[in-house]
Write a protein that holds these residues in place. Structure first.
Motif, short mmCIF file in Angstrom:
data_model
loop_
_atom_site.label_atom_id
_atom_site.label_comp_id
_atom_site.label_asym_id
_atom_site.label_seq_id
_atom_site.Cartn_x
_atom_site.Cartn_y
_atom_site.Cartn_z
N ALA A 10 105.86 87.59 14.27
CA ALA A 10 106.53 86.35 14.68
C ALA A 10 105.53 85.40 15.34
O ALA A 10 105.49 84.20 15.02
N ASP A 11 104.71 85.92 16.26
CA ASP A 11 103.74 85.07 16.95
C ASP A 11 102.75 84.46 15.96
O ASP A 11 102.42 83.27 16.03
N GLY A 12 102.27 85.28 15.03
CA GLY A 12 101.31 84.80 14.04
C GLY A 12 101.91 83.74 13.13
O GLY A 12 101.24 82.76 12.76
N VAL B 90 94.23 82.50 13.17
CA VAL B 90 95.16 82.31 14.29
C VAL B 90 95.92 83.60 14.59
O VAL B 90 96.41 84.26 13.68
N ASP B 91 95.99 83.94 15.86
CA ASP B 91 96.65 85.16 16.34
C ASP B 91 96.04 86.44 15.78
O ASP B 91 96.66 87.48 15.78
N LEU B 92 94.88 86.36 15.26
CA LEU B 92 94.09 87.54 14.90
C LEU B 92 92.63 87.12 14.78
O LEU B 92 92.32 85.93 14.81
N ASP C 34 92.74 83.18 19.25
CA ASP C 34 93.45 84.46 19.39
C ASP C 34 93.69 84.76 20.86
O ASP C 34 93.08 84.15 21.74
N HIS C 35 94.57 85.71 21.11
CA HIS C 35 94.84 86.12 22.50
C HIS C 35 94.77 87.64 22.64
O HIS C 35 95.12 88.18 23.68
N HIS C 36 94.36 88.32 21.55
CA HIS C 36 94.22 89.77 21.64
C HIS C 36 92.92 90.13 22.34
O HIS C 36 92.02 89.30 22.47
N GLN C 37 92.84 91.39 22.79
CA GLN C 37 91.63 91.86 23.47
C GLN C 37 90.38 91.62 22.63
O GLN C 37 90.41 91.75 21.41
N SER D 204 100.39 83.44 24.36
CA SER D 204 100.43 84.11 23.06
C SER D 204 99.46 83.43 22.10
O SER D 204 98.83 82.42 22.45
N GLY D 205 99.36 83.96 20.89
CA GLY D 205 98.55 83.32 19.86
C GLY D 205 99.07 81.91 19.57
O GLY D 205 98.30 80.95 19.46
N SER D 206 100.39 81.78 19.50
CA SER D 206 100.97 80.46 19.24
C SER D 206 100.65 79.49 20.38
O SER D 206 100.44 78.31 20.14
N GLY E 189 108.35 86.30 20.76
CA GLY E 189 108.10 87.30 19.71
C GLY E 189 107.10 88.36 20.15
O GLY E 189 107.20 89.52 19.78
N ASP E 190 106.13 87.96 20.95
CA ASP E 190 105.14 88.91 21.47
C ASP E 190 105.58 89.55 22.80
O ASP E 190 104.76 90.14 23.51
N ILE E 191 106.85 89.40 23.11
CA ILE E 191 107.45 89.97 24.33
C ILE E 191 106.69 89.57 25.59
O ILE E 191 106.38 90.39 26.45
MN LIG Z 1 100.23 87.49 19.09
#
Ligand SMILES: [Mn+2]
Length: 483
Positions: free
Chosen positions: A44-46, A91-93, A114-117, A144-146, A174-176
């Motif tokens: 969802a976020d992506g 985006v988001d990855l 991105d917002h992942h580690q 989030s990524g969004s 979506g990313d809680i």
């Molecule tokens: Mn995300």
């Protein structure tokens, strides 16, 4: 990258904003006749992040091509990117695979939002990476990524992508990232959405589908609000409503929350607070949750409540129809209709998966041990929903607490997707670590996730070895009973 080894631990918001601003300036230098490839994550976020990016590119009259991916591998990347494409935006990855991106796409100009580690400290000259973690900002719950893409596109469009702030909120949900409200950067984005009359926040009952489902179904299927004799029972839920003087039906069908009078609503809430099972440490306010409602949407569509919108987008991703989800985020009427149909299809798949489980519960495809249930669906449940099947079973009243639920389903490329859940809410169990130790034991495959939901991917021909190792690991874990 000096900021990665910086000793300063305090979040550097100014630095993060500056990186987005200079990233945007760099992107604007791309000649207008070039096609920009946007590669987004398939959740969802992506999907929201991709839609926000595309909305901005359309405004800037840029040519774009779009791809949505569940993960990045060398093979997939070389497949997706055309030789003549020079500019790629992830985006988001991307941040988790920066070395793969750097290796496979070494001759391209790349933007990673991105917002992942971060998984690598190598600096690639052709990659402009924008990630809150580089500035000590917690990407797991502040943005989030969004959200990252939204902030970026505001620089890109001179603050003219504001209408997409509502989609950034859907992505964060979506990313809680919403837990009794938002934090920091997410909150700033929410403020923009509220100020521009795009989203309104209301306190509501903690039911999923509160806008779209009949009240008796909310009661029946709630996992947050447990009422003995009501939760899990259709007739119990209907009787409950009748017992407090609420007719569960309307003239044409079943009553929804929106159909209740203020008086009935108050009565319903008061009775729920009285009769529900109170978990230790919870208070009466736990029955309430924030609803983020998209202004301009009708009450009974899944686009009205950001939580339901995010679920709908997830279902698009899971059935491999991300483009429909992106169209819905861009407010395309036709795509929104298709997305709703897709949600129906997705629910059917879930029902099929649950039925498959029931039909096979006593066969050798379902191994039941003292503290674990291992389900090998092979190719009879689609791999993108095997985790959801596990999650539903983990909330079932029929399975004792502290039971691991490990489920496997096969992907099309001779790999097998695995998900791990647990019933009850045991302290001190980290499912991500549990699955990691199984993967380490067979010395093959990759794993990830969180303490409450984790997963792995292995080659299908390693299933047997994996199952054996799983039994060894899971049966050796003793969970202390909560008193
Ligand atoms: Mn995300």
């Amino acid at each position: 990258m000096e900021h990665l080894i910086s000793a300063v631990e305090t979040p550097d918001y100014e630095g993060f904003n500056q990186s987005l601003k200079s990233g945007a300036e760099l992107l604007l230098q791309i000649p207008k006749n070039k096609t920009i490839r946007v590669i987004g994550h398939l959740d969802a976020d992506g999907i929201c992040a991709s839609a926000i990016m595309i909305n901005a590119l359309i405004k800037l009259n840029r040519k774009y091509a779009l791809t949505t991916l569940p993960t990045i591998t060398e093979e997939i990347l070389s497949d997706v990117v055309e030789d003549n494409e020079e500019h790629i935006i992830f985006v988001d990855l991307g941040s988790g695979n920066i070395d793969t991106v750097g290796k496979v796409l070494s001759n391209k100009k790349i933007f990673v939002l991105d917002h992942h580690q971060l998984h690598s400290t190598t600096n690639y000259e052709n990659i402009t990476q924008m990630n809150p973690h580089m500035y000590n900002i917690d990407g797991s719950n502040e943005i989030s990524g969004s959200g990252v893409v939204f902030m970026f596109t505001q620089y890109l469009t001179d603050n003219k992508n504001t209408e997409m702030s509502r989609i950034a909120i859907v992505g964060a949900i979506g990313d809680i990232q919403e837990r009794d409200g938002f934090k920091k950067l997410n909150n700033d984005i929410l403020d923009i959405a509220i100020k521009n009359n795009l989203i309104e926040v209301r306190k509501g009952l903690k039911f999923f589908g509160v806008q779209t489902k009949p009240i008796y179904k909310l009661l029946q299927y709630s996992s947050d609000i447990i009422i003995p004799g009501v939760t899990g029972s259709e007739s119990g839920s209907i009787h409950f409503l009748q017992s407090i003087g609420i007719d569960p039906k309307t003239k044409n069908g079943w009553k929804k929350i929106a159909d209740l009078t203020e008086d009935e609503k108050k009565r319903l809430i008061a009775t729920i607070i009285m009769k529900r099972v109170v978990k230790s440490g919870s208070s009466s306010s736990d029955v309430f949750t924030n609803s983020y409602l998209l202004i301009g949407e009708l009450d009974d569509v899944p686009f009205r409540d950001a939580k339901e919108f995010a679920t709908l987008l997830n279902s698009c991703g899971r059935l491999n129809k991300a483009s429909i989800g992106i169209g819905a985020c861009l407010n395309d009427k036709k795509m929104k209709e298709m997305a709703m149909q897709n949600l129906t299809d997705y629910r059917k798949e879930l029902v099929n998966a649950l039925n498959w489980y029931k039909d096979n519960a006593n066969t050798d495809r379902v191994i039941k041990k003292k503290n674990c249930i291992i389900i090998n669906a092979e190719d009879e449940v689609i791999p993108t929903i095997i985790g959801t099947l596990g999650s539903i079973l983990s909330k079932s009243q029929d399975i004792p607490p502290n039971t691991f639920i490990l489920s496997l389903a096969r992907n099309h490329d001779d790999t097998t997707k695995i998900s791990l859940r647990i019933t009850g809410n045991p302290d001190g169990i980290n499912l991500k670590e549990v699955i990691e130790s199984i993967i380490q034991k067979i010395n093959h495959g990759s794993s990830g996730g969180h303490s409450f939901a984790a997963g792995a991917v292995i080659d299908t021909d390693k299933e047997e070895e994996f199952l054996k190792a799983s039994l060894d690991v899971l049966e050796s874990i003793i969970i202390e009973e909560k008193i």
